[in-house]
Design a protein around this motif. Structure first.
Motif, PDB file in Angstrom:
ATOM      1  N   ASP A  90       0.810  -1.110  -0.404  1.00 23.38           N
ATOM      2  CA  ASP A  90      -0.050  -0.252  -0.051  1.00 23.38           C
ATOM      3  C   ASP A  90       1.368   1.485  -0.197  1.00 23.38           C
ATOM      4  OD1 ASP A  90      -2.379  -0.834   0.011  1.00 23.38           O
ATOM      5  OD2 ASP A  90      -2.778  -1.227   1.884  1.00 23.38           O
ATOM      6  N   LEU A  91       2.023   1.198   0.862  1.00 16.10           N
ATOM      7  CA  LEU A  91       2.839   2.301   1.035  1.00 16.10           C
ATOM      8  C   LEU A  91       3.527   2.859  -0.336  1.00 16.10           C
ATOM      9  CD1 LEU A  91       4.029   4.559   2.206  1.00 16.10           C
ATOM     10  CD2 LEU A  91       6.329   3.097   2.871  1.00 16.10           C
ATOM     11  N   ARG A  95       3.414   5.647  -2.598  1.00 11.89           N
ATOM     12  CA  ARG A  95       3.980   6.432  -2.886  1.00 11.89           C
ATOM     13  C   ARG A  95       4.051   7.444  -4.303  1.00 11.89           C
ATOM     14  NH1 ARG A  95       7.972   3.889  -1.643  1.00 11.89           N
ATOM     15  NH2 ARG A  95       8.057   4.302   0.801  1.00 11.89           N
ATOM     16  N   GLY A  96       3.146   5.682  -5.614  1.00 11.21           N
ATOM     17  CA  GLY A  96       3.621   6.005  -6.767  1.00 11.21           C
ATOM     18  C   GLY A  96       2.809   7.611  -7.418  1.00 11.21           C
ATOM     19  N   PHE A  97       0.466   7.253  -6.232  1.00  7.52           N
ATOM     20  CA  PHE A  97       0.025   8.367  -6.918  1.00  7.52           C
ATOM     21  C   PHE A  97       0.949   9.500  -6.326  1.00  7.52           C
ATOM     22  CE2 PHE A  97      -2.477   4.547  -6.840  1.00  7.52           C
ATOM     23  CZ  PHE A  97      -3.217   5.177  -8.076  1.00  7.52           C
ATOM     24  N   ALA A  98       1.400   9.668  -4.699  1.00  7.28           N
ATOM     25  CA  ALA A  98       2.671  11.103  -4.450  1.00  7.28           C
ATOM     26  C   ALA A  98       3.018  11.914  -5.640  1.00  7.28           C
ATOM     27  CB  ALA A  98       2.974  10.832  -2.846  1.00  7.28           C
ATOM     28  N   MET A  99       3.972  11.003  -6.316  1.00  6.22           N
ATOM     29  CA  MET A  99       4.573  12.090  -7.348  1.00  6.22           C
ATOM     30  C   MET A  99       3.980  12.250  -8.175  1.00  6.22           C
ATOM     31  SD  MET A  99       7.755  11.692  -5.695  1.00  6.22           S
ATOM     32  CE  MET A  99       8.912  11.546  -6.961  1.00  6.22           C
ATOM     33  N   GLY A 100       2.643  11.752  -8.496  1.00  3.39           N
ATOM     34  CA  GLY A 100       2.656  12.573  -9.789  1.00  3.39           C
ATOM     35  C   GLY A 100       1.347  11.244 -10.783  1.00  3.39           C
ATOM     36  N   ILE A 105      -0.715  -0.267 -11.880  1.00  2.00           N
ATOM     37  CA  ILE A 105      -0.526  -2.209 -11.690  1.00  2.00           C
ATOM     38  C   ILE A 105       0.128  -2.524 -10.689  1.00  2.00           C
ATOM     39  CG2 ILE A 105      -0.979  -3.399 -13.436  1.00  2.00           C
ATOM     40  CD1 ILE A 105      -2.545  -1.781 -15.225  1.00  2.00           C
ATOM     41  N   THR A 106       0.203  -3.595 -10.568  1.00  2.00           N
ATOM     42  CA  THR A 106       1.389  -4.243  -9.874  1.00  2.00           C
ATOM     43  C   THR A 106       1.456  -4.828 -10.551  1.00  2.00           C
ATOM     44  OG1 THR A 106      -0.133  -5.791  -8.902  1.00  2.00           O
ATOM     45  CG2 THR A 106       0.620  -3.233  -7.563  1.00  2.00           C
ATOM     46  N   THR A 205      -6.730   5.375  -4.500  1.00  2.00           N
ATOM     47  CA  THR A 205      -6.386   6.231  -5.331  1.00  2.00           C
ATOM     48  C   THR A 205      -7.771   7.440  -5.341  1.00  2.00           C
ATOM     49  OG1 THR A 205      -6.216   3.970  -6.023  1.00  2.00           O
ATOM     50  CG2 THR A 205      -6.485   5.716  -7.365  1.00  2.00           C
ATOM     51  N   VAL A 206      -8.278   7.207  -4.933  1.00  2.00           N
ATOM     52  CA  VAL A 206      -9.500   8.355  -4.383  1.00  2.00           C
ATOM     53  C   VAL A 206      -8.606   9.072  -3.494  1.00  2.00           C
ATOM     54  CG1 VAL A 206     -11.731   9.052  -4.131  1.00  2.00           C
ATOM     55  CG2 VAL A 206     -11.432   7.281  -6.173  1.00  2.00           C
ATOM     56  N   MET A 207      -8.332   8.925  -2.237  1.00  2.00           N
ATOM     57  CA  MET A 207      -8.101   9.026  -1.439  1.00  2.00           C
ATOM     58  C   MET A 207      -6.353  10.193  -1.551  1.00  2.00           C
ATOM     59  SD  MET A 207      -6.520   7.677   2.043  1.00  2.00           S
ATOM     60  CE  MET A 207      -5.047   7.161   1.849  1.00  2.00           C
TER      61      MET A 207
END
Length: 244
Positions: A90-91, A95-100, A105-106, A205-207
């Motif tokens: 989850d982290l 982090r992926g979303f936080a970086m833009g 997808i894993t 993701t939404v959060m």
């Protein structure tokens, strides 16, 4: 209607088998402008040359991190960036979303899912009508609120009179709220309307996208006054607007 053969897709991954598999599936789906890079340096050269619309981006690359590369790619346009990574906690996703990043997808993954997410994004952009919704509009596609303005046609967010960079997926989410101020949207509805994914997706993701939008438009992101959480229901953008 968008011709998928006109969509430029860059695949940035150092595993040739993954690149080949994605290229094969995407070609079957009608995408023909496919480009590949195996390092950060190659990806930047590619971005400067072809300005891709979509980037499928691995995180662990031989000469650096895809997370850091993500923000650099934004200097060459505003591509939709979908991380493809073996990092599955989850982290890591947050982090992926936080970086833009716009999507994540894993690995291992089904290449058909990647193609489906790309197609969903294209369909969503096609079906959005500039004049839809009761948002406060100065002219078609422009929405003004108390301290920010969204220009749909130019993909621009202006906060307190200054342009503020906003990754594509965050921009589309904010734009959706602007078109329907005062309306509460559940996470499931947002996945359907903004991500083009039917059913419930990953709550984080939404959060994360909501938090990053608040960091751009709120005076105090920790105590939001415009993009609000409605406990147990979802999120809404308040109707407070300001004529100028």
């Amino acid at each position: 209607m968008t011709n998928v053969s006109d969509i430029r897709i860059a695949i940035v991954d150092d595993e040739p088998s993954i690149v080949t598999m994605l290229q094969m599936v995407l070609r079957r789906e009608g995408f023909h402008q496919l480009y590949a890079a195996s390092t950060c340096a190659e990806a930047l050269d590619l971005a400067a040359t072809v300005s891709p619309d979509i980037v499928l981006l691995d995180i662990m690359l031989p000469d650096g991190s895809g997370l850091e590369l993500c923000s650099k790619l934004r200097e060459y346009g505003n591509p939709h960036i979908l991380f493809l990574s073996a990092k599955a906690s989850d982290l890591d996703v947050l982090r992926g979303f936080a970086m833009g990043g716009d999507d994540y997808i894993t690995k291992p993954f089904n290449p058909l899912e990647v193609a489906a997410r790309i197609q969903a994004r294209i369909r969503r952009l096609e079906h959005e009508a500039p004049a839809a919704g009761p948002g406060m509009r100065l002219e078609p596609g422009i929405y003004r609120f108390s301290r920010f303005t969204v220009n749909e046609a130019e993909g621009e967010l202006i906060v307190d009179g200054q342009p503020v960079p906003c990754p594509a997926q965050e921009f589309q989410l904010l734009l959706h709220f602007c078109k329907f101020p005062g309306v509460v949207f559940s996470k499931t509805q947002l996945y359907d309307k903004v991500w083009g994914i039917n059913g419930q997706g990953d709550d984080s993701t939404v959060m994360v996208h909501i938090r990053r939008i608040r960091e751009r438009i709120e005076i105090d992101p920790g105590n939001p006054k415009q993009l609000l959480t409605v406990r147990g229901l979802g999120y809404k953008l308040v109707k407070e607007t300001q004529e100028r």
